[in-house]
Every structure is written in C-alpha cells, then in structure tokens.
Design a protein around this motif. Structure first.
Motif, PDB file in Angstrom:
ATOM      1  N   SER A  45       0.822  -1.204   0.000  1.00  0.00           N
ATOM      2  CA  SER A  45       0.000   0.000   0.000  1.00  0.00           C
ATOM      3  C   SER A  45       0.861   1.260   0.000  1.00  0.00           C
ATOM      4  N   ASN A  46       1.901   1.272   0.822  1.00  0.00           N
ATOM      5  CA  ASN A  46       2.788   2.431   0.867  1.00  0.00           C
ATOM      6  C   ASN A  46       3.497   2.650  -0.460  1.00  0.00           C
ATOM      7  N   ASP A  47       3.964   1.561  -1.071  1.00  0.00           N
ATOM      8  CA  ASP A  47       4.577   1.676  -2.398  1.00  0.00           C
ATOM      9  C   ASP A  47       3.546   2.164  -3.412  1.00  0.00           C
ATOM     10  N   GLY A  48       2.301   1.700  -3.259  1.00  0.00           N
ATOM     11  CA  GLY A  48       1.240   2.148  -4.163  1.00  0.00           C
ATOM     12  C   GLY A  48       1.009   3.641  -4.078  1.00  0.00           C
ATOM     13  N   ILE A  49       1.042   4.182  -2.866  1.00  0.00           N
ATOM     14  CA  ILE A  49       0.887   5.631  -2.698  1.00  0.00           C
ATOM     15  C   ILE A  49       2.039   6.366  -3.379  1.00  0.00           C
ATOM     16  N   ASP A  50       3.256   5.844  -3.221  1.00  0.00           N
ATOM     17  CA  ASP A  50       4.413   6.459  -3.885  1.00  0.00           C
ATOM     18  C   ASP A  50       4.262   6.425  -5.404  1.00  0.00           C
ATOM     19  N   HIS A  90      -8.992   3.367  -4.557  1.00  0.00           N
ATOM     20  CA  HIS A  90      -9.993   2.756  -3.673  1.00  0.00           C
ATOM     21  C   HIS A  90      -9.379   1.651  -2.825  1.00  0.00           C
ATOM     22  N   LEU A  91      -8.559   0.795  -3.429  1.00  0.00           N
ATOM     23  CA  LEU A  91      -7.943  -0.312  -2.691  1.00  0.00           C
ATOM     24  C   LEU A  91      -7.008   0.206  -1.605  1.00  0.00           C
ATOM     25  N   ILE A  92      -6.222   1.230  -1.940  1.00  0.00           N
ATOM     26  CA  ILE A  92      -5.277   1.778  -0.959  1.00  0.00           C
ATOM     27  C   ILE A  92      -6.026   2.446   0.184  1.00  0.00           C
ATOM     28  N   LYS A  93      -7.045   3.242  -0.143  1.00  0.00           N
ATOM     29  CA  LYS A  93      -7.796   3.931   0.907  1.00  0.00           C
ATOM     30  C   LYS A  93      -8.536   2.933   1.795  1.00  0.00           C
ATOM     31  N   SER A  94      -9.091   1.890   1.188  1.00  0.00           N
ATOM     32  CA  SER A  94      -9.801   0.878   1.975  1.00  0.00           C
ATOM     33  C   SER A  94      -8.854   0.185   2.941  1.00  0.00           C
ATOM     34  N   PHE A  95      -7.663  -0.176   2.453  1.00  0.00           N
ATOM     35  CA  PHE A  95      -6.698  -0.837   3.332  1.00  0.00           C
ATOM     36  C   PHE A  95      -6.235   0.101   4.439  1.00  0.00           C
ATOM     37  N   ASN A  96      -5.906   1.334   4.087  1.00  0.00           N
ATOM     38  CA  ASN A  96      -5.403   2.273   5.091  1.00  0.00           C
ATOM     39  C   ASN A  96      -6.471   2.624   6.125  1.00  0.00           C
ATOM     40  N   GLN A  97      -7.731   2.643   5.697  1.00  0.00           N
ATOM     41  CA  GLN A  97      -8.803   2.906   6.651  1.00  0.00           C
ATOM     42  C   GLN A  97      -8.887   1.782   7.675  1.00  0.00           C
ATOM     43  N   ARG A  98      -8.751   0.538   7.197  1.00  0.00           N
ATOM     44  CA  ARG A  98      -8.751  -0.601   8.123  1.00  0.00           C
ATOM     45  C   ARG A  98      -7.523  -0.561   9.024  1.00  0.00           C
ATOM     46  N   HIS A 105      -4.299  10.985   1.852  1.00  0.00           N
ATOM     47  CA  HIS A 105      -4.824  12.300   1.503  1.00  0.00           C
ATOM     48  C   HIS A 105      -3.720  13.349   1.392  1.00  0.00           C
ATOM     49  N   LYS A 106      -2.770  13.341   2.330  1.00  0.00           N
ATOM     50  CA  LYS A 106      -1.714  14.350   2.298  1.00  0.00           C
ATOM     51  C   LYS A 106      -0.806  14.180   1.086  1.00  0.00           C
ATOM     52  N   THR A 107      -0.588  12.934   0.686  1.00  0.00           N
ATOM     53  CA  THR A 107       0.317  12.675  -0.435  1.00  0.00           C
ATOM     54  C   THR A 107      -0.357  12.942  -1.772  1.00  0.00           C
ATOM     55  N   LEU A 108      -1.653  12.641  -1.874  1.00  0.00           N
ATOM     56  CA  LEU A 108      -2.330  12.678  -3.175  1.00  0.00           C
ATOM     57  C   LEU A 108      -3.571  13.572  -3.168  1.00  0.00           C
ATOM     58  N   GLN A 109      -3.486  14.676  -2.452  1.00  0.00           N
ATOM     59  CA  GLN A 109      -4.646  15.544  -2.291  1.00  0.00           C
ATOM     60  C   GLN A 109      -5.131  16.099  -3.632  1.00  0.00           C
ATOM     61  N   THR A 110      -4.197  16.536  -4.493  1.00  0.00           N
ATOM     62  CA  THR A 110      -4.587  17.120  -5.775  1.00  0.00           C
ATOM     63  C   THR A 110      -5.226  16.078  -6.684  1.00  0.00           C
ATOM     64  N   LEU A 111      -4.609  14.901  -6.775  1.00  0.00           N
ATOM     65  CA  LEU A 111      -5.159  13.825  -7.606  1.00  0.00           C
ATOM     66  C   LEU A 111      -6.529  13.403  -7.095  1.00  0.00           C
TER      67      LEU A 111
END
Length: 462
Positions: free
Chosen positions: A130-135, A166-174, A188-194
C-alpha cells in the motif's frame, strides 16, 4: 503439476522455481518491466493471477520495479518538455497533447491492484504494498490528472487508477482502526490534488449520466443559488446546462473507432428524455446505440467507485474530501431523477406477448431486451450512487457543523449545502420513495431515511 493452484501455477514454477538460474530469469523480467516492455508485463500479469506467483513477484521486488518504471517515465517526460519550445507548450492542454497517456501504465496499475486486492499477503506485507502504491500514484500524479481531464479517452486506464485509489484507501482505513498495521502512509496528504481531480470527474459524471438532451433541468432555486455564488467568487462547478460534457469525447471516440474499421454500433431504444423542451427531446432521440449505453454504464460504475472511496474515508470519524455543495446537489438531483425514470420505463419492457410476435419481430424484441437490460443496470447503479451521494451529504453536514467554529469558510459551505439540498430533496421527493431491498430480502428505503434526516437537520436550524 501442483493441483489446485490454478492454470498459471505450472508456468510460475517452470519459469521462476527454486533454482538460481530461474530466479535470474525473474530478475530479467522485472528489469524489462522497468523499461516498460509490454510483453514482459503481460507475462507477469499471467503469473500474478496465481497466489504463488503473487508471493514470488512481491518477494522479488515487483513494487520497487513498478516504482522505478514510474520514476523513469516521468523523468523522460520532463526531458521531453525541456527539449521543446517552452512558449508553445505553456498551458496544460498543449502539454497534455504532447505527452499523451502511455499505454504501459494500465498493465503496471493492474499488477499493483492484483497485489493490493490479494489475500495472499500478511497485513505487514500489504502495508508495504500500500505504501509503495501511494508512492507510485504520487509519481504518476500528473499523468493521473491528464487521464481524468481527458475522460472518456483511455477509460480502461482511468478505471485502474481509481481502483488503485480505492484499494489503498480501503486498506489504510482498516489499518488506522488498529488491525495490526501502524505504518500506513497518509493517502490524503500525499495525493490531495489527484484526489480532488477524481472527485471533480465523479461529480461531472453524476450531473451527466446521459447526454444533456435526456436530462432534466435543475430546479430554479438551485440555478439562482449558483448564480448568486458565481457573482461573488467565479466559476466553481465543472458543468451546467449548455456547456460541454464527457459525452462530447465519447462521440468523438465512437466516430474514430468506426473510421478505423471497428464494429458499427447497434441502434437501440434510447433512454427516457426528461427534457421539457419537445424539440430538444426529438433531436436527442434521433440516434442511440449499444455503445452509448455501454459508455453510460462504465461511467456510472466509475462514479460508484469514487463515491465508495469518499464514504470509506469517513468511517474513521474524519472527512477529508469536501465536495462543492452545489455540485453535490446537482449530482443527487440528476442521479435520482434518471434512476426513477429508468425504473418507470422498464416496468413493462421486453415482454413477448405471443409466439407469432416473437417470430415476426424477433430482431426488434432482441434489441428491446438489450436496451432494457442496459437501462435496468444503469438505473440500479444510479440508485446506489444517489444513496452514496446522500450519505456523503449527510456526513458533510455533520462535519461542517463540527468545525464551523474553527474554520472560517465552513459556515458559508454549510449555508450553501443546506440551501441547495432542501429544494433538491423536495423536487426529487427522495424523502418519500425509491424503495430498495437489503441482503435478507427485507424492504428498506435508504434514500428516504437519509433524505428525511437531512431535511430534519435543515428544518431544525430554521
């Protein structure tokens, strides 16, 4: 052969088994992936269909290779822009035209999404993915912006991008709820504009599930409210009656496909027109095809996925995505009205009354049944989107009320939201109908319950 591991298992162990030479082969494939080789990506996608393959790819550094590929491509784009005349490509539209959307990204996002959605990995491993996905999404943020601006072109890539979010946010929420992971990056902080670009597109689709000549005009009170706001702060919504929409791009795509020798669209019965202007309705109903229904269905599915993203993030007690109040009201109005019209129109469609009718009008009936199937599916998705939009509106009202004493603009947004939602709910009568059925077959009416709560909150403040 390893029974029960799926059709790709033999390929996994044939190519990348325990021997050092086979592991070297996998390293070579990952190097080709970094070079954005499409054939290498196709092979890795086949392997990733199997849990054993997913595990092997992860342990061999798949997500690092995907990140390296993203970085390399973005660097190449930057060099390309630096090499051309800066003045000629000074605005986003010209830059978008020059750079385009690289085809390899779909396969790379698909590989990441397979890992994100897999049950093969431990929570710690999923956190790393998930962290790599955010990057990776952060690196692709400008390409993501181009994708969202150009919708429905490259629709398949856009769907993979939204699915990744959606997958990243769902995992991070859990993860933030204490399920064994404490090092999840803040999406949100990393990808706020997107994220903002994605919500903008979603609300644009909510306002335009069909072309404008099929859609109802907004209530006059909402039009006046928007004019009042526009007079003070300038344009804030993506679309309104009379302006272009994503359907313009869909028409261009269809025309280009036919010119290239693609399958010709099959004419079908059009959706119901909710326009009061008769001449407008007749013009809009002249041509409608299976491709148009397919485009609408794909768009509302994308809308549903984005709204789920917003709903998921609110479960931890914080609302990080604030949707423009007037855009939110417009989306609720159009989704609710079109969902209701589709339900009404399909009540008696596609029924064969006699064998002779079936024999003499077989093609007509087949087309009618196909149109009915599309309309029912689109209508059901729009009903679900209406429910999600009402959920978001309800959460947004609570959030704005809680922060109004600390945030200067919260009071203004709350005022606009209440002024916009009240007339919309009354116009659509959402507090009275749209009955649904829950998983146990019990009749429920989520729309009615949410609409009633919203109206109650508004009336209590009057």
């Amino acid at each position: 052969e390893n029974a029960g591991l799926g059709g790709n298992c033999s390929l996994v162990f044939l190519l990348f088994g325990e021997s050092r030479s086979k592991k070297t082969t996998l390293t070579q494939f990952l190097r080709l992936l970094i070079e954005r080789d499409q054939q290498a990506c196709s092979v890795l996608l086949m392997i990733a269909q199997d849990p054993a393959g997913q595990k092997l790819l992860f342990e061999s550094g798949l997500t690092k290779a995907l990140k390296d590929a993203a970085s390399r491509h973005v660097q190449e784009e930057q060099r390309m822009l630096a090499a051309v005349a800066t003045s000629h490509y000074s605005n986003d539209t010209r830059k978008d035209s020059l750079l385009g959307i690289p085809e390899f990204i779909k396969g790379h996002l698909s590989l990441m999404n397979i890992c994100l959605s897999s049950d093969t990995f431990s929570q710690t491993e999923k956190s790393l993915i998930s962290n790599d996905g955010i990057d990776i999404l952060a690196i692709y943020s400008d390409i993501g912006r181009r994708l969202l601006r150009s919708y429905p072109w490259n629709q398949d890539i856009t769907v993979e991008l939204v699915r990744s979010m959606h997958l990243i946010k769902s995992f991070n929420q859990r993860a933030t709820m204490g399920r064994g992971v404490v090092h999840a990056k803040e999406f949100h902080k990393t990808l706020q504009t997107l994220e903002g670009n994605t919500v903008e597109l979603a609300m644009h689709i909510a306002e335009n599930p069909f072309p404008i000549h099929f859609l109802p005009s907004y209530p006059q009170s909402l039009i006046e409210l928007e004019r009042l706001r526009l007079a003070s702060i300038g344009p804030v919504t993506l679309n309104s009656d009379g302006q272009g929409s994503w359907w313009d791009g869909n028409s261009a795509m269809l025309k280009e496909s036919v010119q290239r020798g693609g399958l010709r669209p099959q004419p079908l019965q059009p959706p119901p027109s909710l326009k009061i202007d008769i001449s407008f309705r007749q013009t809009g109903s002249m041509m409608w095809t299976d491709c148009d229904y397919g485009a609408s269905l794909s768009a509302v599915k994308l809308l549903h996925k984005v709204l789920l993203c917003i709903a998921v993030e609110s479960n931890d007690g914080a609302l990080r995505t604030i949707i423009d109040p007037i855009a939110l009201a417009k989306g609720i109005f159009r989704c609710a009205e079109v969902a209701r019209a589709l339900k009404e129109q399909t009540k008696g469609e596609g029924i064969v009354t006699s064998h002779s009718q079936a024999n003499t009008k077989q093609q007509t009936l087949t087309s009618l049944e196909q149109a009915t199937h599309y309309k029912k599916e689109i209508g059901e998705h729009l009903k679900q989107c209406t429910e999600l939009l009402l959920i978001v509106a309800h959460i947004q009202m609570d959030f704005l009320a809680s922060v109004s004493s600390r945030q200067a603009d919260a009071t203004e947004k709350m005022f606009l939201l209440e002024r916009a939602l009240g007339p919309i709910i009354q116009a659509t009568q959402l507090d009275k109908d749209l009955q649904g059925v829950d998983g146990n077959g019990e009749k429920v009416n989520l729309c009615k319950a949410l609409a009633t709560k919203i109206l109650s909150k508004i009336s209590n403040k009057v």
